[in-house]
Design a protein around this motif. Structure first.
Motif, PDB file in Angstrom:
ATOM      1  N   VAL A  66       0.859  -1.192   0.000  1.00 43.53           N
ATOM      2  CA  VAL A  66       0.000   0.000   0.000  1.00 43.53           C
ATOM      3  C   VAL A  66       0.891   1.237   0.000  1.00 43.53           C
ATOM      4  CG1 VAL A  66      -1.692   1.327   1.301  1.00 43.53           C
ATOM      5  CG2 VAL A  66      -1.909  -1.163   1.124  1.00 43.53           C
ATOM      6  N   VAL A  67       0.667   2.110  -0.959  1.00 49.39           N
ATOM      7  CA  VAL A  67       1.443   3.343  -1.100  1.00 49.39           C
ATOM      8  C   VAL A  67       0.477   4.507  -0.936  1.00 49.39           C
ATOM      9  CG1 VAL A  67       2.946   4.705  -2.607  1.00 49.39           C
ATOM     10  CG2 VAL A  67       3.030   2.189  -2.682  1.00 49.39           C
ATOM     11  N   SER A  68       0.597   5.241   0.175  1.00 46.97           N
ATOM     12  CA  SER A  68      -0.351   6.318   0.440  1.00 46.97           C
ATOM     13  C   SER A  68       0.172   7.231   1.539  1.00 46.97           C
ATOM     14  CB  SER A  68      -1.714   5.742   0.871  1.00 46.97           C
ATOM     15  OG  SER A  68      -2.618   6.784   1.189  1.00 46.97           O
ATOM     16  N   ALA A  69      -0.241   8.515   1.470  1.00 44.84           N
ATOM     17  CA  ALA A  69       0.057   9.473   2.535  1.00 44.84           C
ATOM     18  C   ALA A  69      -1.034   9.485   3.595  1.00 44.84           C
ATOM     19  CB  ALA A  69       0.210  10.876   1.939  1.00 44.84           C
ATOM     20  N   ASP A  70      -2.109   8.763   3.367  1.00 43.70           N
ATOM     21  CA  ASP A  70      -3.259   8.788   4.271  1.00 43.70           C
ATOM     22  C   ASP A  70      -3.129   7.669   5.305  1.00 43.70           C
ATOM     23  OD1 ASP A  70      -5.684   8.815   5.563  1.00 43.70           O
ATOM     24  OD2 ASP A  70      -6.888   8.852   3.722  1.00 43.70           O
ATOM     25  N   PRO A  71      -2.931   7.997   6.579  1.00 45.63           N
ATOM     26  CA  PRO A  71      -2.821   6.939   7.594  1.00 45.63           C
ATOM     27  C   PRO A  71      -4.043   6.037   7.645  1.00 45.63           C
ATOM     28  CG  PRO A  71      -2.072   9.035   8.486  1.00 45.63           C
ATOM     29  CD  PRO A  71      -2.701   9.328   7.159  1.00 45.63           C
ATOM     30  N   ASP A  72      -5.222   6.578   7.337  1.00 41.27           N
ATOM     31  CA  ASP A  72      -6.428   5.763   7.380  1.00 41.27           C
ATOM     32  C   ASP A  72      -6.417   4.656   6.336  1.00 41.27           C
ATOM     33  OD1 ASP A  72      -7.525   7.096   9.528  1.00 41.27           O
ATOM     34  OD2 ASP A  72      -8.728   8.458   8.299  1.00 41.27           O
ATOM     35  N   VAL A  73      -5.800   4.926   5.195  1.00 40.81           N
ATOM     36  CA  VAL A  73      -5.685   3.887   4.162  1.00 40.81           C
ATOM     37  C   VAL A  73      -4.830   2.733   4.681  1.00 40.81           C
ATOM     38  CG1 VAL A  73      -4.765   3.378   1.868  1.00 40.81           C
ATOM     39  CG2 VAL A  73      -6.036   5.502   2.265  1.00 40.81           C
ATOM     40  N   HIS A  74      -3.745   3.073   5.346  1.00 41.54           N
ATOM     41  CA  HIS A  74      -2.884   2.032   5.912  1.00 41.54           C
ATOM     42  C   HIS A  74      -3.572   1.317   7.072  1.00 41.54           C
ATOM     43  CE1 HIS A  74       0.624   3.049   3.519  1.00 41.54           C
ATOM     44  NE2 HIS A  74       0.383   4.321   3.749  1.00 41.54           N
ATOM     45  N   ARG A  75      -4.274   2.080   7.902  1.00 43.45           N
ATOM     46  CA  ARG A  75      -4.985   1.453   9.024  1.00 43.45           C
ATOM     47  C   ARG A  75      -5.992   0.439   8.502  1.00 43.45           C
ATOM     48  NH1 ARG A  75      -9.548   1.401  10.517  1.00 43.45           N
ATOM     49  NH2 ARG A  75     -10.126   3.136   9.161  1.00 43.45           N
ATOM     50  N   ALA A  76      -6.721   0.790   7.438  1.00 44.69           N
ATOM     51  CA  ALA A  76      -7.720  -0.130   6.890  1.00 44.69           C
ATOM     52  C   ALA A  76      -7.075  -1.406   6.368  1.00 44.69           C
ATOM     53  CB  ALA A  76      -8.504   0.563   5.775  1.00 44.69           C
TER      54      ALA A  76
END
Length: 332
Positions: A283-293
């Motif tokens: 997962v490549v993202s700046a959004d912590p919620d994306v990683h949390r999910a």
């Protein structure tokens, strides 16, 4: 109940003293364990490190309070299973109840360096399980105060024991990326380890591991099911993708890795990696919620220990942000 989320200390990327400092920093931000990689060479020259995992784990144990172990080490090429057992037993004696032993079938990148014949995958897996048997018997015999000997297809051990042992032997976990190995691990060891992959593959591995455990009369719900999860987080999506492409392109490789012998070969292959290659793998993202999910999905599949590796050099920022914005929202 809070989730067990640990830190993956990537010794192929960070000098040993820095890796230990990062492990301690991770714990201060709420991470609850450390998995340290065992490499003789980095994946690529630019990663630049490969310290001796057993030395680093000793320092990690002194600087932290949670669980820790190698994820994973390979007995039988660079180190005989008896030497691996001694290293593990010593750590477990120094830090009771905290150390676990992660074992794998190996990769040529690290194991061919001693000049031994590099076998095909089925033989590597059989070697690993024979090594597991040697280590288990050494642990059990040493705790009982008796010598152990072994004469098998791949290993020999003269009558001996481990003279330094903890009161309870370390848990033995086996790395599995295929269903046959996962099922065999369920029958023979305390738990299993795998790395991030599409959800259907992870679910299949968990299912096979559970089948093996039940065949052996074990309670699979209480057994360690461990995931090393690679990700790329940064302040912007663009920076996160740049970090993935520059620092961890091997995470996007779609070719088998076990037979590649040189970091320079990996470097050539990594030049073919494009952003789309990380889909379903990292997962490549700046959004912590994306990683949390994504982490929560893995917990919901059935993993009960997850160790996170962030692709960037921004480790301190990653640990602070995830400790504040990701870990508190995860459910075991």
């Amino acid at each position: 109940m809070s989730a067990h989320i640990g830190y993956a200390a990537m010794l192929e990327r960070f000098p040993p003293a820095e890796a230990v400092e990062l492990a301690a920093l991770a714990e201060s931000h709420g991470f609850t364990g450390v998995m340290a990689t065992d490499h003789f060479q980095p994946w690529m020259p630019a990663q630049g490190q490969s310290s001796f995992v057993w030395s680093v784990l000793g320092a990690v144990g002194a600087r932290t309070r949670g669980d820790f172990g190698p994820g994973v080490t390979t007995p039988g090429y660079r180190m005989h299973p008896a030497a691996v057992a001694q290293a593990s037993a010593t750590l477990a004696a120094m830090y009771p109840g905290r150390h676990w032993l992660g074992l794998g079938s190996g990769e040529a990148l690290n194991e061919h360096v001693v000049g031994a014949y590099w076998p095909e995958a089925p033989e590597r897996i059989n070697r690993m399980f024979e090594a597991v048997d040697v280590i288990k018997r050494l642990f059990a015999g040493s705790l009982a105060g008796r010598d152990v000997r072994h004469s098998g297809q791949h290993f020999k051990l003269e009558s001996t024991r481990l003279w330094t042992m903890p009161e309870v032997a370390p848990e033995i976990l086996v790395a599995a990326s295929g269903p046959v190995t996962a099922r065999r691990a369920g029958r023979t060891v305390d738990g299993f380890i795998t790395t991030g992959a599409p959800a259907d593959k992870l679910a299949a591995l968990l299912t096979r591991f559970g089948e093996g455990a039940r065949e052996a009369g074990r309670n699979v719900s209480s057994m360690p099911k461990v995931l090393q999860l690679h990700l790329s987080w940064a302040a912007t999506d663009e920076e996160a993708m740049r970090n993935a492409l520059v620092e961890w392109p091997n995470g996007g490789l779609r070719v088998p890795r076990s037979d590649i012998r040189s970091p320079f070969e990996f470097e050539q292959l990594a030049r073919t990696v494009r952003p789309d290659d990380f889909e379903g793998r990292l997962v490549v993202s700046a959004d912590p919620d994306v990683h949390r999910a994504q982490i929560q999905r893995c917990l919901d599949l059935g993993f009960n220990r997850i160790y996170l590796h962030n692709a960037g050099r921004n480790q301190a920022e990653f640990l602070e942000v995830f400790g504040r914005d990701v870990l508190p929202g995860l459910r075991a």
